[in-house]
Design an enzyme around this catalytic site. Structure first.
Site, short mmCIF file in Angstrom:
data_model
loop_
_atom_site.label_atom_id
_atom_site.label_comp_id
_atom_site.label_asym_id
_atom_site.label_seq_id
_atom_site.Cartn_x
_atom_site.Cartn_y
_atom_site.Cartn_z
CB SER A 7 -0.95 -0.04 1.20
OG SER A 7 -1.95 0.95 1.09
CD GLU A 52 -2.36 -2.36 -4.42
OE1 GLU A 52 -3.60 -2.19 -4.26
OE2 GLU A 52 -1.51 -1.83 -3.68
CG HIS A 104 -5.55 -2.23 -0.60
ND1 HIS A 104 -4.58 -1.93 -1.52
CD2 HIS A 104 -5.30 -1.45 0.49
CE1 HIS A 104 -3.77 -0.99 -1.02
NE2 HIS A 104 -4.18 -0.71 0.20
#
Length: 321
Positions: A112, A228, A294
């Site tokens: 992330s 992503e 995620h």
């Protein structure tokens, strides 16, 4: 690229918080994650400022850099895990002493927002870093077996291996309810077939794009890209961010896209519409709905490592990591 020494049972893993702090985790959650890692044979220690917090549930740049430097300097520490993601790890980049990292190479793992700091470490020190579970990810009970399997396979052994699809996946708030979870059958999908091999770069797309125009941005020419995004994106912003990244290069070898969260509204129809805009993506291998990002579970992959892709067969193989 420098490949850090693999972890082994008995090694110390240091937990640091270069983005959000551990103050957002419950006492029970911290204990569960710590025990999971200890059951794998690791000794778990925490950075000095991991549990401190400021107005935005983080700590000062100085405190975060101090914990990072100390983790790399400490000869007893063999691996470093980030607590969780957030929004501000890129604040640290000009203040990190990359020579300390280069002189003390060791495993650094998170995902992330950690994409910014992991990528910067790789570009500035030449050290392969890893996109994989946070410390907080080890709180998760269901689907943990897949996640832990590829975490240990990537970080504890050096022989090439295939990354395989999970049997099922979930996009629920597992950290709020560990028991009543909804799972669906996993299916990696091919947008465009083909075979490629090369250096792997990527992670969270909007975070990686924060590095554009800085010295911390990697050269992605002829690279294999993994991207992503989370539930804060929407089809229009993902399209814009992907376009921005692709305009950094004349040629990439392959594109692998992590599975989207439901809240993003990036349906298969929307994603295919976005990919169809780019002629270059019709000439290279492209996979989507893959197990990273995620949703849960996720595999671990090396930033700056080497990978082989067979998009026609939905095969991914880590070669040098």
């Amino acid at each position: 690229m420098i490949i850090p020494e693999k972890l082994k049972r008995g090694d110390e893993i240091r937990i640091i918080a270069p983005s959000r702090s551990a103050s957002i985790l419950s006492v029970e959650g911290v204990q569960i994650a710590k025990e999971k890692l200890e059951n794998l044979g690791f000794v778990v220690s925490f950075g000095k400022h991991v549990f401190d917090k400021d107005l935005q549930h983080s700590t000062s740049i100085q405190q975060r850099v101090e914990d990072l430097h100390e983790a790399f300097r400490d000869e007893n520490v063999k691996g470093i895990l980030t607590v969780i993601g957030g929004f501000n790890s890129n604040e640290l980049l000009p203040y990190i002493n990359y020579e300390i990292i280069k002189e003390n190479p060791k495993i650094f793992c998170g995902y992330s927002d950690i994409t910014a700091i992991g990528t910067a470490i790789s570009t500035q020190s030449g050290l392969v870093t890893y996109s994989g579970p946070h410390f907080s990810s080890f709180q998760m009970k269901k689907a943990q077996e897949y996640q832990t399997h590829f975490f240990t396979q990537c970080l504890m052994q050096g022989a090439p291996f295939e990354l395989k699809p999970s049997e099922q996946w979930s996009d629920d708030a597992w950290y709020l309810d560990q028991e009543n979870r909804i799972f669906e059958k996993t299916e990696w999908k091919t947008y465009n077939g083909g075979i490629a091999s090369g250096e792997l770069w990527g992670g969270n797309l909007c975070t990686l794009n924060l590095l554009q125009g800085t010295k911390y941005m990697p050269s992605i020419e002829n690279a294999i890209l993994f991207v992503e995004d989370d539930d804060m994106t929407i089809p229009e912003t993902f399209a814009r961010d992907l376009t921005s990244l692709l305009q950094n290069t004349d040629s990439i070898k392959a594109l692998i896209i992590g599975r989207f969260q439901r809240a993003s509204k990036i349906t298969e129809e929307q994603l295919l519409f976005i990919l169809d805009k780019h002629p270059m993506l019709k000439e290279i291998p492209v996979l989507y709905n893959v197990d990273f990002g995620h949703t849960q579970p996720m595999f671990t992959f090396p930033i700056g490592g080497e990978i082989q892709v067979d998009a026609s067969k939905c095969l991914l193989k880590l070669v040098r990591f």
